[in-house]
Scaffold this motif. Sequence first.
Motif, PDB file in Angstrom:
ATOM      1  N   GLU A  61      38.406  33.973  34.072  1.00 29.01           N
ATOM      2  CA  GLU A  61      37.820  32.633  34.257  1.00 29.01           C
ATOM      3  C   GLU A  61      38.420  31.607  33.289  1.00 29.01           C
ATOM      4  N   THR A  90      44.793  38.690  35.752  1.00 27.32           N
ATOM      5  CA  THR A  90      44.488  40.101  35.460  1.00 27.32           C
ATOM      6  C   THR A  90      45.741  40.927  35.779  1.00 27.32           C
ATOM      7  N   PHE A  91      45.679  42.215  35.521  1.00 34.24           N
ATOM      8  CA  PHE A  91      46.839  43.071  35.793  1.00 34.24           C
ATOM      9  C   PHE A  91      46.839  43.574  37.225  1.00 34.24           C
ATOM     10  N   ASN A 137      42.459  43.495  25.792  1.00 29.90           N
ATOM     11  CA  ASN A 137      43.214  42.254  25.992  1.00 29.90           C
ATOM     12  C   ASN A 137      44.081  41.920  24.777  1.00 29.90           C
ATOM     13  N   VAL A 142      50.979  47.149  22.789  1.00 28.45           N
ATOM     14  CA  VAL A 142      51.233  48.569  23.075  1.00 28.45           C
ATOM     15  C   VAL A 142      51.800  48.681  24.487  1.00 28.45           C
ATOM     16  N   PHE A 180      53.359  51.007  27.773  1.00 26.91           N
ATOM     17  CA  PHE A 180      53.082  52.310  28.399  1.00 26.91           C
ATOM     18  C   PHE A 180      53.908  53.383  27.700  1.00 26.91           C
ATOM     19  N   SER A 203      39.162  47.443  34.946  1.00 29.73           N
ATOM     20  CA  SER A 203      39.250  48.364  36.085  1.00 29.73           C
ATOM     21  C   SER A 203      38.971  49.792  35.631  1.00 29.73           C
ATOM     22  N   ALA A 204      38.903  50.001  34.327  1.00 33.84           N
ATOM     23  CA  ALA A 204      38.529  51.303  33.742  1.00 33.84           C
ATOM     24  C   ALA A 204      39.410  52.444  34.242  1.00 33.84           C
ATOM     25  N   VAL A 225      42.833  52.707  32.656  1.00 28.95           N
ATOM     26  CA  VAL A 225      43.877  52.959  31.652  1.00 28.95           C
ATOM     27  C   VAL A 225      43.229  53.617  30.428  1.00 28.95           C
ATOM     28  N   ASN A 260      31.403  43.642  36.509  1.00 25.28           N
ATOM     29  CA  ASN A 260      32.700  43.541  37.171  1.00 25.28           C
ATOM     30  C   ASN A 260      32.508  42.884  38.540  1.00 25.28           C
ATOM     31  N   LEU A 261      33.592  42.364  39.084  1.00 26.73           N
ATOM     32  CA  LEU A 261      33.494  41.765  40.422  1.00 26.73           C
ATOM     33  C   LEU A 261      33.283  42.831  41.483  1.00 26.73           C
ATOM     34  N   LYS A 264      30.766  37.555  38.128  1.00 28.96           N
ATOM     35  CA  LYS A 264      31.658  37.061  37.072  1.00 28.96           C
ATOM     36  C   LYS A 264      31.034  37.248  35.693  1.00 28.96           C
ATOM     37  N   SER A 265      31.838  37.748  34.768  1.00 26.66           N
ATOM     38  CA  SER A 265      31.313  37.967  33.412  1.00 26.66           C
ATOM     39  C   SER A 265      30.907  36.649  32.749  1.00 26.66           C
TER      40      SER A 265
HETATM   41  P1  OAD Z   1      42.796  45.095  35.267  1.00 22.72           P
HETATM   42  O1  OAD Z   1      43.625  43.974  35.801  1.00 22.72           O
HETATM   43  O2  OAD Z   1      43.219  46.479  35.612  1.00 22.72           O
HETATM   44  O3  OAD Z   1      41.288  44.934  35.754  1.00 22.72           O
HETATM   45  C1  OAD Z   1      40.610  43.726  35.659  1.00 22.72           C
HETATM   46  C2  OAD Z   1      39.224  43.956  36.189  1.00 22.72           C
HETATM   47  O4  OAD Z   1      38.472  42.779  35.990  1.00 22.72           O
HETATM   48  C3  OAD Z   1      39.145  44.294  37.672  1.00 22.72           C
HETATM   49  O5  OAD Z   1      38.338  45.449  37.844  1.00 22.72           O
HETATM   50  C4  OAD Z   1      38.492  43.054  38.300  1.00 22.72           C
HETATM   51  O6  OAD Z   1      37.632  43.383  39.367  1.00 22.72           O
HETATM   52  C5  OAD Z   1      37.695  42.514  37.124  1.00 22.72           C
HETATM   53  N1  OAD Z   1      37.462  41.065  37.136  1.00 22.72           N
HETATM   54  C6  OAD Z   1      38.295  40.073  37.527  1.00 22.72           C
HETATM   55  N2  OAD Z   1      37.753  38.864  37.319  1.00 22.72           N
HETATM   56  C7  OAD Z   1      36.526  39.085  36.756  1.00 22.72           C
HETATM   57  C8  OAD Z   1      35.472  38.244  36.299  1.00 22.72           C
HETATM   58  N3  OAD Z   1      35.545  36.911  36.360  1.00 22.72           N
HETATM   59  N4  OAD Z   1      34.360  38.830  35.796  1.00 22.72           N
HETATM   60  C9  OAD Z   1      34.249  40.184  35.728  1.00 22.72           C
HETATM   61  N5  OAD Z   1      35.226  41.031  36.138  1.00 22.72           N
HETATM   62  C10 OAD Z   1      36.337  40.492  36.643  1.00 22.72           C
HETATM   63  O7  OAD Z   1      42.699  44.869  33.685  1.00 22.72           O
HETATM   64  P2  OAD Z   1      42.325  45.923  32.551  1.00 22.72           P
HETATM   65  O8  OAD Z   1      41.257  46.842  32.984  1.00 22.72           O
HETATM   66  O9  OAD Z   1      42.121  45.124  31.330  1.00 22.72           O
HETATM   67  O10 OAD Z   1      47.497  47.527  29.253  1.00 22.72           O
HETATM   68  O11 OAD Z   1      43.683  46.720  32.431  1.00 22.72           O
HETATM   69  C11 OAD Z   1      43.800  47.688  31.428  1.00 22.72           C
HETATM   70  C12 OAD Z   1      45.192  47.716  30.862  1.00 22.72           C
HETATM   71  O12 OAD Z   1      46.133  47.844  31.932  1.00 22.72           O
HETATM   72  C13 OAD Z   1      45.613  46.429  30.178  1.00 22.72           C
HETATM   73  O13 OAD Z   1      45.146  46.326  28.854  1.00 22.72           O
HETATM   74  C14 OAD Z   1      47.105  46.536  30.206  1.00 22.72           C
HETATM   75  C15 OAD Z   1      47.311  47.037  31.628  1.00 22.72           C
HETATM   76  O14 OAD Z   1      48.374  47.847  31.812  1.00 22.72           O
HETATM   77  C16 OAD Z   1      48.638  47.382  28.549  1.00 22.72           C
HETATM   78  O15 OAD Z   1      49.348  46.411  28.689  1.00 22.72           O
HETATM   79  C17 OAD Z   1      48.897  48.496  27.594  1.00 22.72           C
END
Ligand code: OAD
Length: 244
Positions: free
Chosen positions: A29, A34-35, A102, A159, A161, A189-190, A192, A213-214, A230-231
């Motif tokens: 937001e 996101t990734f 993050n 960091v 991969f 996304s839980a 990694v 989460n969404l 939305k968080s």
């Molecule tokens: P992801 O992009 O995998 O996941 C983001 C999550 O946020 C998804 O489950 C979305 O549904 C949710 N989302 C999006 N907008 C939202 C909102 N406004 N409110 C609540 N939820 C929302 O990101 P991470 O889980 O952070 O690692 O990814 C984990 C790691 O993967 C990152 O730290 C990065 C990446 O590879 C490295 O770079 C080492």
Amino acid sequence: MIEIPSDLNKMLETAESVAVLTGAGISAESGVPTFRGEEGLWKKFRPEELATVDAFMQNPDMVWEWYLFRRNIINEVRPNPGHYTLVEMEAYFKNFDLITQNVDGLHTAAGSKKVWELHGNIMRSKCFDCSKPFAEDIDIESGIMPVCQCGGKIRPDVVWFGEMLSAEILNKAFSVSERADLFFSVGTSAIVHPAASMPAIAKRNGAYLVEINLEPTPLSDIADCSFMGKSGEILPEIMERLKR
Ligand code: OAD
């Protein structure tokens, strides 16, 4: 308005140790991509081409450019109500720890104090060869990759991969997860690891687990309470309940 279940209400009143794990979703937001997901960065770029040691060795300029592109986005954005609510929660609970995947630094920018950055910080740089921190400003405009005094290339202090997380930060994150009475998993996304294992560790050690989460994630099945939304909207509503 969200409905807060009575068992969560009770936990909010009694919890002494609270831990939160955040992912890219909390910064969405604010305008940080996101990734994963429809607009996710990994849809456009393959992680193995960009966020690995091998990628940097094979094509340092491309990797450097990608991080400059992300740095540029992060330079322009501000924390959102989700980040600010976690600052309020830190002041409210006796023990409060914020674990984040993050690298955008937005929790600290909002004012959070105890932040455990598992994946580093994109605004910091270090030498690829000798690991010495590189404190000089990075010239985003020129795109030129600086060089360390030792001659090594400068890389972002994140960091990649296949790389090890800081043992100190990881141990801290595990220990605050273990002692938490109440654990929030927000915008991740839980998938990694090891970050993704923290909510389950907290739950195994008796914490009440809340997910925000969404959409559902692998955690949803074990969460005591899942808020889908939305968080930046749900966290402030939970904080309102705490203030009442
Ligand atoms: P992801 O992009 O995998 O996941 C983001 C999550 O946020 C998804 O489950 C979305 O549904 C949710 N989302 C999006 N907008 C939202 C909102 N406004 N409110 C609540 N939820 C929302 O990101 P991470 O889980 O952070 O690692 O990814 C984990 C790691 O993967 C990152 O730290 C990065 C990446 O590879 C490295 O770079 C080492």
